[in-house]
Structures are given as structure tokens and as C-alpha cells.
Design a protein around this motif. Structure first.
Motif, PDB file in Angstrom:
ATOM      1  N   LEU A   1       0.830  -1.210   0.000  1.00  0.00           N
ATOM      2  CA  LEU A   1       0.000   0.000   0.000  1.00  0.00           C
ATOM      3  C   LEU A   1       0.863   1.259   0.000  1.00  0.00           C
ATOM      4  N   ALA A   2       1.966   1.241   0.726  1.00  0.00           N
ATOM      5  CA  ALA A   2       2.862   2.399   0.763  1.00  0.00           C
ATOM      6  C   ALA A   2       3.410   2.695  -0.628  1.00  0.00           C
ATOM      7  N   GLU A   3       3.795   1.669  -1.351  1.00  0.00           N
ATOM      8  CA  GLU A   3       4.304   1.861  -2.714  1.00  0.00           C
ATOM      9  C   GLU A   3       3.225   2.442  -3.623  1.00  0.00           C
ATOM     10  N   ILE A   4       2.024   1.907  -3.532  1.00  0.00           N
ATOM     11  CA  ILE A   4       0.927   2.384  -4.377  1.00  0.00           C
ATOM     12  C   ILE A   4       0.584   3.835  -4.061  1.00  0.00           C
ATOM     13  N   VAL A   5       0.457   4.141  -2.782  1.00  0.00           N
ATOM     14  CA  VAL A   5       0.109   5.505  -2.373  1.00  0.00           C
ATOM     15  C   VAL A   5       1.177   6.487  -2.843  1.00  0.00           C
ATOM     16  N   THR A   6       2.432   6.127  -2.687  1.00  0.00           N
ATOM     17  CA  THR A   6       3.528   6.998  -3.113  1.00  0.00           C
ATOM     18  C   THR A   6       3.480   7.253  -4.612  1.00  0.00           C
ATOM     19  N   GLU A   7       3.116   6.235  -5.384  1.00  0.00           N
ATOM     20  CA  GLU A   7       3.054   6.378  -6.842  1.00  0.00           C
ATOM     21  C   GLU A   7       1.881   7.237  -7.304  1.00  0.00           C
ATOM     22  N   VAL A   8       0.736   7.127  -6.645  1.00  0.00           N
ATOM     23  CA  VAL A   8      -0.460   7.791  -7.158  1.00  0.00           C
ATOM     24  C   VAL A   8      -0.718   9.178  -6.572  1.00  0.00           C
ATOM     25  N   MET A   9      -0.122   9.491  -5.448  1.00  0.00           N
ATOM     26  CA  MET A   9      -0.351  10.807  -4.832  1.00  0.00           C
ATOM     27  C   MET A   9       0.491  11.856  -5.543  1.00  0.00           C
ATOM     28  N   SER A  10      -0.097  13.017  -5.765  1.00  0.00           N
ATOM     29  CA  SER A  10       0.677  14.118  -6.326  1.00  0.00           C
ATOM     30  C   SER A  10       1.307  14.878  -5.163  1.00  0.00           C
ATOM     31  N   GLY A  11       2.522  15.296  -5.338  1.00  0.00           N
ATOM     32  CA  GLY A  11       3.223  16.009  -4.285  1.00  0.00           C
ATOM     33  C   GLY A  11       3.898  15.057  -3.312  1.00  0.00           C
ATOM     34  N   PRO A  12       4.651  15.625  -2.380  1.00  0.00           N
ATOM     35  CA  PRO A  12       5.383  14.794  -1.431  1.00  0.00           C
ATOM     36  C   PRO A  12       4.450  14.084  -0.440  1.00  0.00           C
ATOM     37  N   VAL A  13       4.811  12.837  -0.138  1.00  0.00           N
ATOM     38  CA  VAL A  13       4.012  12.004   0.762  1.00  0.00           C
ATOM     39  C   VAL A  13       4.922  11.438   1.841  1.00  0.00           C
ATOM     40  N   GLN A  14       4.440  11.461   3.065  1.00  0.00           N
ATOM     41  CA  GLN A  14       5.136  10.792   4.159  1.00  0.00           C
ATOM     42  C   GLN A  14       4.253   9.635   4.608  1.00  0.00           C
ATOM     43  N   ILE A  15       4.795   8.431   4.538  1.00  0.00           N
ATOM     44  CA  ILE A  15       4.058   7.237   4.928  1.00  0.00           C
ATOM     45  C   ILE A  15       4.428   6.887   6.365  1.00  0.00           C
TER      46      ILE A  15
END
Length: 70
Positions: free
Chosen positions: A30-44
């Protein structure tokens, strides 16, 4: 968390995503998917139990919570 920390977290450009699942492999996927699809910087942030979720939410605000604990 004090009020200043809470509002400082809200004013950042980083989207904070808490992924809560009792299976580490699912959290990583899920972390990989979220990082790929979110625009802008993401902190998991990951949690493997309800206790981990409570601790995390007591320390910081999150923008999105993905929850699947059974």
C-alpha cells in the motif's frame, strides 16, 4: 500533541498517510501504491496494531488513514 505542533503539521506541503494493517507485506504494498499515485510529497507512517494507531495519532495529525485491522 500540543496545539502548535498540530497546526504546524496542517500547514506543511507534505501529505501524511497512516497505513494501518496487521500484515507488514500489505503495508509495504500500500505504501508503494500511495507513493506512486499521490501528487506532491508524501510521508508514509505505518501501524501494525490499534495501539500503534493510537500512539501515532496522539503524536501527530495525519491527512489520510488507510485502516484494515482484524
Amino acid at each position: 500533541m500540543d496545539a502548535a505542533s498540530f497546526f504546524r503539521a496542517l500547514l506543511t506541503d507534505v501529505t501524511i498517510v497512516l497505513i494501518a494493517d496487521d500484515h507488514p507485506m500489505v503495508r509495504r504494498a500500500l505504501a508503494e501504491i500511495v507513493t506512486e499515485v499521490m501528487s506532491g510529497p508524501v510521508q508514509i507512517v505505518e501501524a501494525g496494531s490499534f495501539a500503534d494507531i493510537s500512539e501515532t495519532l496522539g503524536q501527530r495529525a495525519v491527512d489520510l488513514l488507510l485502516l484494515d485491522l482484524s
